[in-house]
Scaffold this motif. Sequence first.
Motif, PDB file in Angstrom:
ATOM      1  N   SER A 170       0.837  -1.186   0.000  1.00 23.24           N
ATOM      2  CA  SER A 170       0.000   0.000   0.000  1.00 23.24           C
ATOM      3  C   SER A 170       0.865   1.227   0.000  1.00 23.24           C
ATOM      4  N   ASP A 171       0.220   2.371  -0.121  1.00 23.61           N
ATOM      5  CA  ASP A 171       0.953   3.624  -0.097  1.00 23.61           C
ATOM      6  C   ASP A 171       1.536   3.895   1.278  1.00 23.61           C
ATOM      7  N   ASP A 172       1.074   3.197   2.307  1.00 25.64           N
ATOM      8  CA  ASP A 172       1.536   3.433   3.666  1.00 25.64           C
ATOM      9  C   ASP A 172       2.379   2.281   4.179  1.00 25.64           C
ATOM     10  N   ASP A 173       3.137   1.637   3.297  1.00 26.04           N
ATOM     11  CA  ASP A 173       4.011   0.558   3.729  1.00 26.04           C
ATOM     12  C   ASP A 173       4.982   1.079   4.782  1.00 26.04           C
ATOM     13  N   PRO A 174       5.293   0.239   5.781  1.00 23.12           N
ATOM     14  CA  PRO A 174       6.224   0.683   6.824  1.00 23.12           C
ATOM     15  C   PRO A 174       7.664   0.766   6.354  1.00 23.12           C
ATOM     16  N   LYS A 216      14.022   3.182   4.174  1.00 22.37           N
ATOM     17  CA  LYS A 216      13.650   3.971   5.345  1.00 22.37           C
ATOM     18  C   LYS A 216      12.553   3.212   6.083  1.00 22.37           C
ATOM     19  N   ILE A 217      12.831   2.826   7.326  1.00 25.25           N
ATOM     20  CA  ILE A 217      11.921   1.966   8.088  1.00 25.25           C
ATOM     21  C   ILE A 217      11.182   2.797   9.129  1.00 25.25           C
ATOM     22  N   TYR A 218       9.870   2.680   9.162  1.00 26.41           N
ATOM     23  CA  TYR A 218       9.071   3.449  10.110  1.00 26.41           C
ATOM     24  C   TYR A 218       9.459   3.105  11.547  1.00 26.41           C
ATOM     25  N   GLU A 219       9.247   4.066  12.430  1.00 20.69           N
ATOM     26  CA  GLU A 219       9.582   3.883  13.837  1.00 20.69           C
ATOM     27  C   GLU A 219       8.801   2.705  14.435  1.00 20.69           C
ATOM     28  N   GLY A 220       9.520   1.866  15.165  1.00 24.91           N
ATOM     29  CA  GLY A 220       8.896   0.712  15.806  1.00 24.91           C
ATOM     30  C   GLY A 220       8.938  -0.550  14.965  1.00 24.91           C
ATOM     31  N   TRP A 221       9.197  -0.409  13.655  1.00 26.01           N
ATOM     32  CA  TRP A 221       9.277  -1.561  12.764  1.00 26.01           C
ATOM     33  C   TRP A 221      10.741  -1.968  12.578  1.00 26.01           C
ATOM     34  N   ASP A 253      15.197   1.665  11.719  1.00 27.00           N
ATOM     35  CA  ASP A 253      15.243   3.019  11.152  1.00 27.00           C
ATOM     36  C   ASP A 253      15.684   3.032   9.685  1.00 27.00           C
ATOM     37  N   GLU A 254      16.843   2.411   9.368  1.00 30.65           N
ATOM     38  CA  GLU A 254      17.325   2.469   7.994  1.00 30.65           C
ATOM     39  C   GLU A 254      18.133   1.218   7.670  1.00 30.65           C
ATOM     40  N   ALA A 255      18.021   0.778   6.432  1.00 28.11           N
ATOM     41  CA  ALA A 255      18.846  -0.327   5.933  1.00 28.11           C
ATOM     42  C   ALA A 255      19.379   0.065   4.562  1.00 28.11           C
ATOM     43  N   VAL A 256      20.656  -0.216   4.351  1.00 30.75           N
ATOM     44  CA  VAL A 256      21.268   0.076   3.056  1.00 30.75           C
ATOM     45  C   VAL A 256      21.930  -1.203   2.543  1.00 30.75           C
ATOM     46  N   PHE A 257      21.581  -1.597   1.315  1.00 27.85           N
ATOM     47  CA  PHE A 257      22.139  -2.794   0.688  1.00 27.85           C
ATOM     48  C   PHE A 257      22.905  -2.363  -0.570  1.00 27.85           C
ATOM     49  N   THR A 258      24.129  -2.853  -0.706  1.00 25.84           N
ATOM     50  CA  THR A 258      24.978  -2.477  -1.831  1.00 25.84           C
ATOM     51  C   THR A 258      25.506  -3.735  -2.524  1.00 25.84           C
ATOM     52  N   GLN A 259      25.382  -3.766  -3.846  1.00 26.69           N
ATOM     53  CA  GLN A 259      25.862  -4.905  -4.624  1.00 26.69           C
ATOM     54  C   GLN A 259      26.607  -4.400  -5.857  1.00 26.69           C
ATOM     55  N   SER A 260      27.829  -4.885  -6.055  1.00 27.12           N
ATOM     56  CA  SER A 260      28.593  -4.543  -7.251  1.00 27.12           C
ATOM     57  C   SER A 260      28.358  -5.604  -8.322  1.00 27.12           C
ATOM     58  N   ILE A 261      28.307  -5.152  -9.590  1.00 25.59           N
ATOM     59  CA  ILE A 261      28.096  -6.077 -10.704  1.00 25.59           C
ATOM     60  C   ILE A 261      29.105  -5.779 -11.809  1.00 25.59           C
ATOM     61  N   ARG A 262      29.354  -6.763 -12.652  1.00 26.02           N
ATOM     62  CA  ARG A 262      30.220  -6.595 -13.822  1.00 26.02           C
ATOM     63  C   ARG A 262      29.444  -7.071 -15.051  1.00 26.02           C
ATOM     64  N   LEU A 263      29.298  -6.200 -16.043  1.00 29.99           N
ATOM     65  CA  LEU A 263      28.512  -6.531 -17.227  1.00 29.99           C
ATOM     66  C   LEU A 263      29.210  -7.585 -18.075  1.00 29.99           C
ATOM     67  N   PHE A 320      13.001  -9.935  -1.314  1.00 26.29           N
ATOM     68  CA  PHE A 320      12.031 -10.520  -0.374  1.00 26.29           C
ATOM     69  C   PHE A 320      12.511 -10.219   1.037  1.00 26.29           C
ATOM     70  N   TYR A 321      11.595  -9.706   1.873  1.00 23.92           N
ATOM     71  CA  TYR A 321      11.989  -9.361   3.242  1.00 23.92           C
ATOM     72  C   TYR A 321      10.796  -9.484   4.188  1.00 23.92           C
ATOM     73  N   GLN A 322      11.091  -9.519   5.477  1.00 22.99           N
ATOM     74  CA  GLN A 322      10.079  -9.472   6.515  1.00 22.99           C
ATOM     75  C   GLN A 322      10.215  -8.161   7.272  1.00 22.99           C
ATOM     76  N   VAL A 323       9.111  -7.436   7.394  1.00 23.33           N
ATOM     77  CA  VAL A 323       9.096  -6.234   8.221  1.00 23.33           C
ATOM     78  C   VAL A 323       8.169  -6.509   9.395  1.00 23.33           C
ATOM     79  N   CYS A 324       8.663  -6.245  10.604  1.00 19.58           N
ATOM     80  CA  CYS A 324       7.948  -6.683  11.802  1.00 19.58           C
ATOM     81  C   CYS A 324       7.740  -5.542  12.786  1.00 19.58           C
TER      82      CYS A 324
END
Length: 661
Positions: free
Chosen positions: A21-25, A47-52, A106-116, A129-133
């Motif tokens: 939805s538009d209000d995903d946590p 950006k993860i909502y407070e409490g999640w 609060d925040e998660a950052v995922f970084t992946q390097s690729i080579r064409l 795919f993730y779980q937000v709780c």
Amino acid sequence: MKEIKYFILLFFSVLYVYGQSDDDPVQFTTEVRQISDVEYELKIRAKIYEGWHVYSQYTAEGGSLPSEFTYKKAGEDYELVGETFESETVTEYSDIFEVDETFFKDEAVFTQSIRLLNAEVRQIDVNFFYQVCKEVCIPVDHDFAFVLDGGEKVTTEESIDEHSQALGEALNLELKNKERLRGAGDVSQGETGLWMVFGLGFLGGLIALLTPCVFPMIPLTVSFFTKHSEKRSKGIANALLYGFFIVLIYFLLSLPFHIFDSVDSQVLNTIATNVWLNIVFFLVFVFFAFSFFGYYELTLPSSWANKMDAASTKVGGGIGIFFMAVTLAIVSFSCTGPILGGLLGSTVLEEGDVAMNLSMGMTGFGLALALPFALFALFPAWLNSLPKSGGWMNTVKVVLGFLELALALKFLSNADMVGNWGILKREVFLVIWIALFALLSLYLFGVFRFPHDGPKQKLSVSRKLIGFLSAAFTVYLILGAFQVSNLKLLSGFPPPTFYSVLENESDCPLGLDCYKDFESGLSYAKQVNKPILLDFTGWACVNCRKMEEHVWSESDVYEILKEDYVLISLYVDDRKELPASEQFSYKFDSGRVKNIKTIGQKWGTFQTINFNAASQPYYVLMTPELEILNEAVQYTDKETYKNWLQTGLKRFENRALANIQ
């Protein structure tokens, strides 16, 4: 034991799948940075909502589900350079899974390097795919498209092509007199419906009282309060407080379901329409049934009960009594858990405001459990009239086991119809139910036994009576299978009559002529100059079947539907894929993009954007020129529905006369 814990969490984690939805946590931004001619760095910032919180890719096995990235066409168009790097995480011990879990706040950052490997590649598609709780855990699939544009750092936004834009615009109707839609009501979700759910919960609680996990505790607990209090009035007050806390605990168990109202207005409705969730519920109810048959015991960790019991002794007073009530809920779970599961399943099948229904049902269940503790504390002499514990309680559990299997089959039927498998047609469903209730009858008459049954004894009068009732119900089902009876008492549970192994002239309800595509139905309505009955329905919609079998089937209503209206039935849970040329992406005003790949997704979106509604059944009357004729209605009674149809028809006729003049 760990499997049991997963089942405890199941009811709170499977409620949200395949939808956002538009209000995903969790809110995302993506970036692309060019490192060299063939190397790029892809970054996802959440950006993860407070409490999640969101779980790491590397959270311990045996706990909550880890995050998982799927890089589409990796190894073909490009290769991954190293692992997906994560930002700072938090690790805490989980009492439920008894492992250390790693997650983001609060925040998660995922970084992946690729080579064409293919220099022509300009876009990298990634599934996350993730779980937000929070109090509950929500599994989510999210797709990202990284655009490679020569090294500039960009923040990608979901966009749609001209094909999708054209098909999306076609979904939006230019409705006239749209204000008439206001006031759409659902009789079943009013006060009467809520009290009916409360009554079902209360009945479930009364049944739970008769099980071997609860019944023996009544005299023990009442005696504890009356004998360990200085004054009888004090003992009565404590017993009443104990009963109040029992009601409160079961009410509190329903509160997490209300959280979904702030996440997605359609989240609870997906339970009744999602194929895989229905299969999960089917398996869970079969699991519950065999626990009632005595093949294994369904229990919560004994350490929980020990901790609660120790807390009640240590704290004392009102708080101590509260912990005693919690102890009762934990200790009795092996008997109450499957019944509560049945209550949840029945609530799901009722649709509507599932969270409110569940709160009413759980409150009724808790009240029924609490009532004897209060009554016997007020009138302790009644304890002498209680029947002794014995084999009759095992009989109660077996009966409940058969009922659990019958309910489980409904969920499998939902999956079959929504998935268009054609396996569990109406006749097959009824044959299995006939076999289940025939076996129940034979068990009650002592023909066979289950593992936890005691020595064979003379059958009681009550057991014989229930056996005859089960046998009579079996005969009723047989008559329905051979179409001697219409099975109106069960409307909504077996598949509809047109979902049959027999050849039907029409695949529409009651053999009516209907269109399952809006444009086709609208074109025909213009051709014959008749008003439209727009029917938002679903294969797994119980109230839709009740309306068709109880209201539409009435001769005067049926005649109006057949002769005076063009029926357009749109199935919002149909999982059949649209032709490739008709699949598209719809962009909401908020900027969110929804991929429309199935028939159900198309008509569900169509209902939402034009009528701001998400529940079924949902009925709209309109002219071929898209003028609304009456307020929208939902599940209601025959007279209300008939008057509603007649009012719409009169407005259509008056409009036609006015145009002539």
